[in-house]
Every structure is written in structure tokens, then in C-alpha cells.
Design an enzyme around this catalytic site. Structure first.
Site, PDB file in Angstrom:
ATOM      1  N   ASN A 227       0.841  -1.193   0.000  1.00 51.53           N
ATOM      2  CA  ASN A 227       0.000   0.000   0.000  1.00 51.53           C
ATOM      3  C   ASN A 227       0.878   1.246   0.000  1.00 51.53           C
ATOM      4  O   ASN A 227       2.109   1.144  -0.070  1.00 51.53           O
ATOM      5  CB  ASN A 227      -0.953  -0.014   1.205  1.00 51.53           C
ATOM      6  CG  ASN A 227      -0.206  -0.153   2.513  1.00 51.53           C
ATOM      7  OD1 ASN A 227       0.583   0.711   2.886  1.00 51.53           O
ATOM      8  ND2 ASN A 227      -0.430  -1.264   3.213  1.00 51.53           N
ATOM      9  N   PRO A 323      -2.566 -12.289   9.872  1.00 51.71           N
ATOM     10  CA  PRO A 323      -2.909 -12.116  11.284  1.00 51.71           C
ATOM     11  C   PRO A 323      -3.257 -10.663  11.579  1.00 51.71           C
ATOM     12  O   PRO A 323      -2.695  -9.740  10.985  1.00 51.71           O
ATOM     13  CB  PRO A 323      -1.626 -12.535  12.010  1.00 51.71           C
ATOM     14  CG  PRO A 323      -0.531 -12.371  11.004  1.00 51.71           C
ATOM     15  CD  PRO A 323      -1.160 -12.705   9.677  1.00 51.71           C
ATOM     16  N   ASP A 324      -4.203 -10.454  12.464  1.00 50.36           N
ATOM     17  CA  ASP A 324      -4.605  -9.104  12.884  1.00 50.36           C
ATOM     18  C   ASP A 324      -3.745  -8.733  14.084  1.00 50.36           C
ATOM     19  O   ASP A 324      -3.973  -9.185  15.204  1.00 50.36           O
ATOM     20  CB  ASP A 324      -6.089  -9.091  13.253  1.00 50.36           C
ATOM     21  CG  ASP A 324      -6.611  -7.683  13.457  1.00 50.36           C
ATOM     22  OD1 ASP A 324      -5.895  -6.866  14.062  1.00 50.36           O
ATOM     23  OD2 ASP A 324      -7.729  -7.400  13.016  1.00 50.36           O
ATOM     24  N   ILE A 325      -2.732  -7.911  13.841  1.00 50.31           N
ATOM     25  CA  ILE A 325      -1.727  -7.647  14.870  1.00 50.31           C
ATOM     26  C   ILE A 325      -2.326  -6.919  16.064  1.00 50.31           C
ATOM     27  O   ILE A 325      -2.136  -7.309  17.216  1.00 50.31           O
ATOM     28  CB  ILE A 325      -0.553  -6.843  14.275  1.00 50.31           C
ATOM     29  CG1 ILE A 325       0.141  -7.670  13.183  1.00 50.31           C
ATOM     30  CG2 ILE A 325       0.439  -6.449  15.368  1.00 50.31           C
ATOM     31  CD1 ILE A 325       1.217  -6.925  12.431  1.00 50.31           C
ATOM     32  N   VAL A 326      -3.054  -5.844  15.817  1.00 51.50           N
ATOM     33  CA  VAL A 326      -3.563  -5.040  16.930  1.00 51.50           C
ATOM     34  C   VAL A 326      -4.582  -5.831  17.751  1.00 51.50           C
ATOM     35  O   VAL A 326      -4.594  -5.755  18.994  1.00 51.50           O
ATOM     36  CB  VAL A 326      -4.137  -3.703  16.421  1.00 51.50           C
ATOM     37  CG1 VAL A 326      -5.436  -3.901  15.675  1.00 51.50           C
ATOM     38  CG2 VAL A 326      -4.309  -2.705  17.561  1.00 51.50           C
ATOM     39  N   LYS A 355     -14.230  -0.946  14.638  1.00 49.13           N
ATOM     40  CA  LYS A 355     -12.908  -1.500  14.977  1.00 49.13           C
ATOM     41  C   LYS A 355     -12.645  -1.391  16.472  1.00 49.13           C
ATOM     42  O   LYS A 355     -12.102  -2.313  17.083  1.00 49.13           O
ATOM     43  CB  LYS A 355     -11.827  -0.767  14.180  1.00 49.13           C
ATOM     44  CG  LYS A 355     -10.412  -1.201  14.529  1.00 49.13           C
ATOM     45  CD  LYS A 355      -9.359  -0.505  13.685  1.00 49.13           C
ATOM     46  CE  LYS A 355      -9.279  -1.113  12.316  1.00 49.13           C
ATOM     47  NZ  LYS A 355      -8.083  -0.635  11.549  1.00 49.13           N
ATOM     48  N   LYS A 359     -12.270  -5.181  18.205  1.00 47.51           N
ATOM     49  CA  LYS A 359     -10.899  -5.553  18.569  1.00 47.51           C
ATOM     50  C   LYS A 359     -10.559  -5.222  20.025  1.00 47.51           C
ATOM     51  O   LYS A 359      -9.436  -5.431  20.454  1.00 47.51           O
ATOM     52  CB  LYS A 359      -9.912  -4.879  17.615  1.00 47.51           C
ATOM     53  CG  LYS A 359     -10.171  -5.264  16.167  1.00 47.51           C
ATOM     54  CD  LYS A 359      -9.109  -4.715  15.235  1.00 47.51           C
ATOM     55  CE  LYS A 359      -9.395  -5.111  13.790  1.00 47.51           C
ATOM     56  NZ  LYS A 359      -8.331  -4.674  12.854  1.00 47.51           N
TER      57      LYS A 359
END
Length: 419
Positions: A227, A323-326, A355, A359
Site C-alpha cells: 500500500n 494475522p490481525d496484529i492489533v 474497529k 478488537k
């Protein structure tokens, strides 16, 4: 390197204190830079410092006798240590060891250098230098906090390779950086456009991990998914936290930015590598997930470059979730105060609020990257902060401003929320 002094600073009298650390070898270069920049320089060395560099070297560079002993009969006949304390406009200790910091924090005056520091009314600065574990020890961090309360200005420490073989936060800043930060402290109007606000030392003793920049997810040996993130916002946040006294680790995707002073930098490429690096620095007190992490990666990376097919049917890629790091960090049993970023192009607060809830974050920083002049790649940004308080979602809007200023405003809010 030498920097021109503002009117009124030429001839400023600096007493350079050198204590017993391997970084003392850099002090000779620092003394030379100070002289070339137009300062008057005198040197005081502790007994241990002389094991690393000789007084004769410093005398040759400054043109002044070097003082090493409190009980020097010739000098003390005229109360020499008091005269030195009165002579100095600025006391700069580089390197400042953990032992010297401890003695100054508790008011000891058991050698010439510590006695001078108690007897002076000069402005006092120090550049800490020690092993990374010594810097992270609660006693050292408490001493650093106490020294700031007493009026000392701490320059650094820096992160990187250390003489003992360790890697981390604790090494002395390079002489050029010390000189630049010294001038910044002595010239309040210097680079005023970049000095966005007074620095608060409200994160001393806190361990902070920040992600920044993009990730790259390989498709084949020459192509990848990524990105437009430049990393500027994450790097500005890392600099802001370090200036406030935190021990900062910056886990960075591929960017072209310089590491902020006093920040440990870990370079990664993919989202999986970024998560591994972040987890290696747990537990911490504050985690800021500012990186623009790719949501997907290739299910399989081609061993060879993908070639165009002869027909016009195109190419189909199979992608799998990264993977969703946060969210992973927020779900840990020892979770830190966790801040996420939401870069959106529509329905900003709706998506960011989702979010925040999904999360289990403590704070979300939302920004509209579709707006011209803000977001990816630019030097300016704007943000809306969202958090939960008393069963309600609260919001605070930060207008467009340089990312350095915005980073300080965000960290102000984070520090308040953490308290």
C-alpha cells in the site's frame, strides 16, 4: 559538523563532564564540535573516565587544562571547584553512566563532577550511556525521572549495537546529535516551525511498542502486495514518545525514513514478521498499531516469476487472511494499553467505531485518507480519536496539522487516558 550559533550564544561557557563509560571515546569528538561551533569549553573527568580516554587528549582539543580531582591542592587553594561551578553557563555530561545518574539523583557530592553539579546554577544536560538492561532497570528509570524533576535535561539515550554485544536502548547519542539537541535547547527560537509544543516527560519508565509503514506480501520473487503508507505518522509517534522519556521500540515496514533519536528500530517486511517482532517485545505498557498492515497475503508464493499467459483470460490469485496484529495484542492476558489506527475512505466514524468494539481497543485514531493533502505520503494529517468511557463512545477531533504536531497531540491524549 559545526553549527552557527545564534546571536548571544557565541562564547557560551560549557563545562563538559565525562564519566566512566566506553562511550567516553566519543567525548573527544564532541569537545571538538563544541569548540568549532564557537563555545568555550572546559572538561572535568571522573577517575574512571581516565581509563577510557586521557586528559591530555581533551586538553589538546580544548586548549584548557582538564580537571580530574576534587582534592587538587593547587586548584583548591582558590576554591577551584566553586569557581568552575560559577564559570559554567552550561554543564553537559557525556557520557553519563548509570552510577553517575544514581549519585546525582540522590544528591551525592563525592567527586569533582558531582560536587560541581550541586554547586552550580548553570543549565544542566546529560547524555546517558549504558548497557540496554541497565537502562531498562526500574532503578535507572526512576533515577532518570528524578533527574528530570531536579531540572536536568536528558539527551537520549539512543538505540542500536552496544560495545558489550547487546542491541537495544542505552547507547550514547552520536556527538553530532548531541550538539544539535544542545543548540535546540539553548536557542528557543531555533527551527521554531518544527518546535510544535513543550515536551512533557510523562512517559518516563514506560515501555512503548509502535508499528509503522506498510507491509509487503510476496507473490513471487519480484512482485508483492502492499500500500501507499510512508511511515511518517508512526515515526512521528515514536519520536514523540521517546522525547517524553519512554523506552520505544519501532517495528517498521519498508520505508526510507531515519530512525528517531533514542528509538530502537526493528525492520520487517511481511505482516507475519511484524507480529513476531511485536510479540518479542511484550509485555509493554503501550502498543500503538500505526502500520498499514496488508489484510491478505498469497496462499502460496510462486518460486519463479509469474509469467503472462498466452490468452487474455487474466490471472487469478488465491489470497488468505493475514494475522490481525492489533487485535492479537489487545487479546493478550497481559495486554498493554492498545491503540489502533483506522485509515478509511468513507463512513469514517462508523468503521472506526466498529474497529474499537470488535478488537477491544482502548483508543482508535481514525483518519480519512481520501481527503486531499492528508494521509498517506503527505506531511500533514488530521484525525478523530474514539474511545469508550462510561458505556459510551467518546470522540475528539484533531484538525489538519503537520504529522509531528499531530503525533504530540495524540500522545497527549494517550498519556491522559493511561493515567
Amino acid at each position: 559538523m559545526s553549527l552557527p550559533l545564534a546571536p548571544g550564544l557565541a562564547g557560551t561557557r560549557i563545562l563538559l563532564g565525562i564519566s566512566a563509560g566506553i562511550a567516553a571515546y566519543k567525548s573527544a569528538h564532541l569537545a571538538r564540535l563544541l569548540k568549532k561551533s564557537g563555545f568555550e569549553v572546559r572538561v572535568v573527568m571522573t577517575e574512571g573516565a581516565q581509563a577510557f580516554i586521557t586528559p591530555l587528549t581533551l586538553q589538546a582539543l580544548t586548549g584548557e587544562p582538564v580537571r580530574t580531582s576534587l582534592l587538587d591542592p593547587e586548584a583548591e587553594a582558590g576554591m577551584g571547584h566553586i569557581e568552575l561551578a560559577k564559570w559554567a553557563d552550561v554543564i553537559l555530561i557525556a557520557p553519563a553512566t548509570a552510577d553517575l545518574m544514581a549519585r546525582l539523583a540522590h544528591g551525592h557530592a563525592d567527586d569533582l563532577l558531582t560536587t560541581l553539579c550541586l554547586a552550580t546554577e548553570a543549565r544542566c544536560l546529560m547524555a546517558p550511556a549504558m548497557n540496554q538492561a541497565m537502562w531498562r532497570h526500574p532503578a535507572t528509570l526512576a533515577n532518570a525521572d528524578r533527574l528530570v524533576e531536579l531540572g536536568w535535561i536528558l539527551l537520549g539515550p539512543d538505540a542500536g549495537d552496544q560495545a558489550c554485544g547487546d542491541v537495544g536502548l542505552g547507547r550514547m547519542l552520536e556527538p553530532e546529535t548531541i550538539l544539535a539537541q544542545l543548540l535546540d535547547e539553548l536557542e528557543p527560537a531555533r527551527d521554531e516551525a518544527l518546535r510544535v509544543m513543550p515536551v512533557h516527560r510523562d512517559l518516563v519508565g514506560r515501555r512503548v511498542v509502535i508499528t509503522a509503514g506498510p507491509t509487503r506480501e510476496a507473490l513471487d520473487p519480484v512482485r508483492y502486495l502492499s500500500n501507499h503508507s510512508s511511515g511518517k505518522m508512526g515515526y512521528a509517534l515514536a519520536a514523540a514518545c521517546a522525547e517524553r522519556g519512554a523506552s520505544v521500540t519501532l517495528v517498521s515496514g519498508p520505508v526510507t525514513l531515519s530512525t528517531p533519536p533514542g528509538v530502537e528500530r526493528i525492520e520487517v517486511i511481511s505482516a507475519a514478521e511484524m507480529l513476531t517482532a511485536v510479540e518479542s517485545r511484550m509485555p509493554c505498557d503501550l502498543f500503538i498499531g500505526c502500520a498499514a498492515v496488508a489484510d491478505y497475503r498469497a496462499a502460496a508464493i510462486s518460486e519463479h516469476k509469474l509469467k503472462k499467459t498466452e490468452d487474455a483470460s487474466g490471472l487469478t490469485l488465491e489470497l488468505v487472511r493475514n494475522p490481525d496484529i492489533v487485535a492479537t495484542i489487545a487479546a493478550r492476558p497481559d495486554r498493554p494499553f492498545t491503540v489502533g489506527f483506522a485509515a478509511e475512505t468513507q463512513a469514517l466514524e462508523t468503521h472506526a467505531g466498529s474497529k474499537l468494539e470488535r478488537k477491544r481497543l482502548d483508543l482508535v485514531v481514525a483518519n480519512d485518507v481520501s481527503r486531499e493533502g492528508v494521509g498517506f505520503g503527505g506531511d500533514d494529517n488530521a484525525a478523530t480519536l474514539l474511545w469508550r468511557e462510561r458505556e459510551r463512545t467518546r470522540r475528539h477531533t484533531l484538525p489538519r496539522q503537520p504529522k509531528t504536531a499531530l503525533a504530540n497531540a495524540i500522545v497527549d491524549h494517550i498519556a491522559d487516558r493511561m493515567r
